[in-house]
Design an enzyme around this catalytic site. Structure first.
Site, short mmCIF file in Angstrom:
data_model
loop_
_atom_site.label_atom_id
_atom_site.label_comp_id
_atom_site.label_asym_id
_atom_site.label_seq_id
_atom_site.Cartn_x
_atom_site.Cartn_y
_atom_site.Cartn_z
N HIS A 16 1.54 2.94 9.95
CA HIS A 16 2.10 2.64 8.62
C HIS A 16 1.12 3.05 7.52
O HIS A 16 -0.07 3.18 7.78
CB HIS A 16 2.41 1.14 8.53
N ASP A 56 -2.79 1.61 9.24
CA ASP A 56 -3.11 1.19 10.61
C ASP A 56 -2.85 2.28 11.64
O ASP A 56 -2.79 1.99 12.82
CB ASP A 56 -2.32 -0.08 10.95
N SER A 107 10.05 -1.22 10.12
CA SER A 107 8.81 -1.72 9.53
C SER A 107 8.48 -1.10 8.18
O SER A 107 7.66 -1.64 7.44
CB SER A 107 7.65 -1.47 10.48
#
Ligand SMILES: *[C@@H]1O[C@H](CO)[C@@H](O)[C@H](O)[C@H]1NC(C)=O
Ligand SMILES: *[C@@H]1O[C@H](CO)[C@@H](O)[C@H](O)[C@H]1NC(C)=O
Ligand SMILES: *[C@@H]1O[C@H](CO)[C@@H](O)[C@H](O)[C@H]1NC(C)=O
Length: 389
Positions: A348, A345, A38
């Site tokens: 991240h 978040d 990610s």
């Protein structure tokens, strides 16, 4: 590290680019090929049907709100390190391999991104052998490499052209491996247990690098792990009971950061071995850990006036992280000024934090050997970055 003859070639290449009037080229790399999770996924997660929405809130607002003004699948409010890298090379944003419409050479001319949110370095069989199951995705470094091999005929029908394409690309090998530890950590495995996985993860990354070198790779950027002890998610879930479990200057969990450094040490030792076998290949270690420690140590210096350990978007609590009410959940709240936060978040980072890391790596001291010595043109930077402080 570059020999004088390759400098001459890149200079000649640069002049030829000027002649051809190409919009995208600075004489260093004509494309970026990216593998990872990610941290680098620019949208593959959006096009992989098997993934549940709940597991990947990045497909929903407020993800993407700062720069793209819509969710793109990127796990941030805006651009990622790979996006700043593409801008600095005057390349378009690197398209995800999984994308709408049929793949074609034009689409991947300036690179292709195989990174998938949730992906691990080890493949699902290897994880299963260690008692680990990745509920998010079956993607792994091996799967991403297979996609790459399948995509090559789209890039050119000619084997030599394909080899040149790979050789002229900047290959971003990660960040990958973080989830190989995050998943067992979530399942309450001890750090001692996870230390046993480190050689397996590092060897998996090394195998992929060696395979790419055989295919003609000339320049690979290999990131290490982040200081995961500073992540709001880990700070919340692995809450320590003793003061000495926390670094007094940063508030981060000492043991987890030591673990990340342990992985990074082992990775660098492995990279040295690969360099000995392939002295002609540029293997650049990207020190994500220390590039990020800049703002965990001195958040105010970088404009992170809300401290570095509280997420912008989340479900409340000391670090604004709640694993049942994550960013994107209807009960979660999002801050007004993400650029004053390090964490987007809880897992991240914000675009603002990724920009600091990008600058530290590609214009600063946090790569070995120094990226700026290999690619002087883009390290002086122009695009996109000058606009903000
Ligand atoms: C992973 O692969 C297994 C077996 O092929 C499949 O049943 C499962 O749905 C896949 N999971 C995901 C998240 O893609
Ligand atoms: C991990 O530990 C927490 C707290 O002790 C517990 O609530 C959770 O169910 C455990 N998870 C697993 C997968 O064992
Ligand atoms: C997380 O959110 C849920 C649902 O609102 C709540 O019940 C729970 O107490 C929260 N957990 C923490 C640690 O605040």
């Amino acid at each position: 590290m570059a020999s004088s003859s390759s400098n001459i070639f890149s200079f000649v290449g640069f002049i030829m680019m000027l002649w051809s009037g190409s919009l995208y080229a600075n004489g260093c790399y004509t494309s970026i090929i990216s593998f990872g999770d990610s941290i680098a996924d620019t949208g593959n997660v959006k096009h992989l049907g098997s993934i549940t929405n709940e597991a990947f809130p990045s497909l929903f607002p407020p993800y993407g709100q700062t720069f793209f003004h819509e969710p793109t699948g990127r796990c941030s409010d805006g651009r990622l390190i790979i996006d700043f890298l593409a801008e600095s090379l005057e390349l378009p944003f690197i398209p995800p391999y999984m994308h709408e419409g049929s793949a074609n050479m034009e689409k991947f001319k300036h690179g292709v991104n195989f990174a998938v949110a949730g992906s691990t370095a080890m493949n699902s069989q290897h994880l299963a052998a260690e008692g680990i199951q990745n509920a998010a995705t079956n993607a792994s470094l091996e799967v991403e490499l297979q996609w790459f091999k399948h995509s090559l005929p789209l890039i050119s029908g000619n084997a030599l052209d394909r080899r040149n394409y790979i050789g002229q690309s900047l290959i971003l090998m990660g960040e990958i491996g973080g989830n190989d530890y995050n998943i067992p950590m979530r399942d309450n495995k001890s750090i001692e247990d996870m230390e046993l996985f480190v050689p397996l993860v590092v060897n998996t990354i090394a195998l992929a690098i060696n395979e790419l070198i055989e295919m003609g790779a000339q320049t690979l950027v290999v990131p290490g792990n982040f200081p995961i002890g500073c992540s709001p998610a880990h700070l919340t879930v692995m809450q320590g009971s003793e003061d000495e479990e926390y670094d007094p200057t940063t508030g981060c969990l000492v043991r987890l950061n030591q673990f990340a450094e342990y992985h990074n040490q082992m990775l660098q030792t492995k990279l040295n071995q690969i360099r000995e076998f392939h002295p002609d290949v540029n293997i650049i270690y990207a020190d994500y850990y220390n590039a990020a420690m800049q703002f965990y140590r001195f958040p105010n210096k970088f404009g992170f006036t809300n401290g570095a350990l509280k997420a912008c978007c989340g479900g409340g609590g000391l670090y604004n992280y709640n694993s049942t009410v994550t960013c994107g959940h209807e009960s979660a709240t999002v801050c007004d000024e993400p650029d004053r936060y390090v964490s987007w978040d809880g897992v991240h980072l914000t675009e603002a934090a990724y920009k600091v890391i990008f600058k530290g790596l590609f214009q600063g001291p946090y790569t070995t050997p120094a990226y700026s010595s290999l690619c002087p043109a883009s390290s002086q930077m122009r695009v996109g970055l000058s606009s903000s402080s």
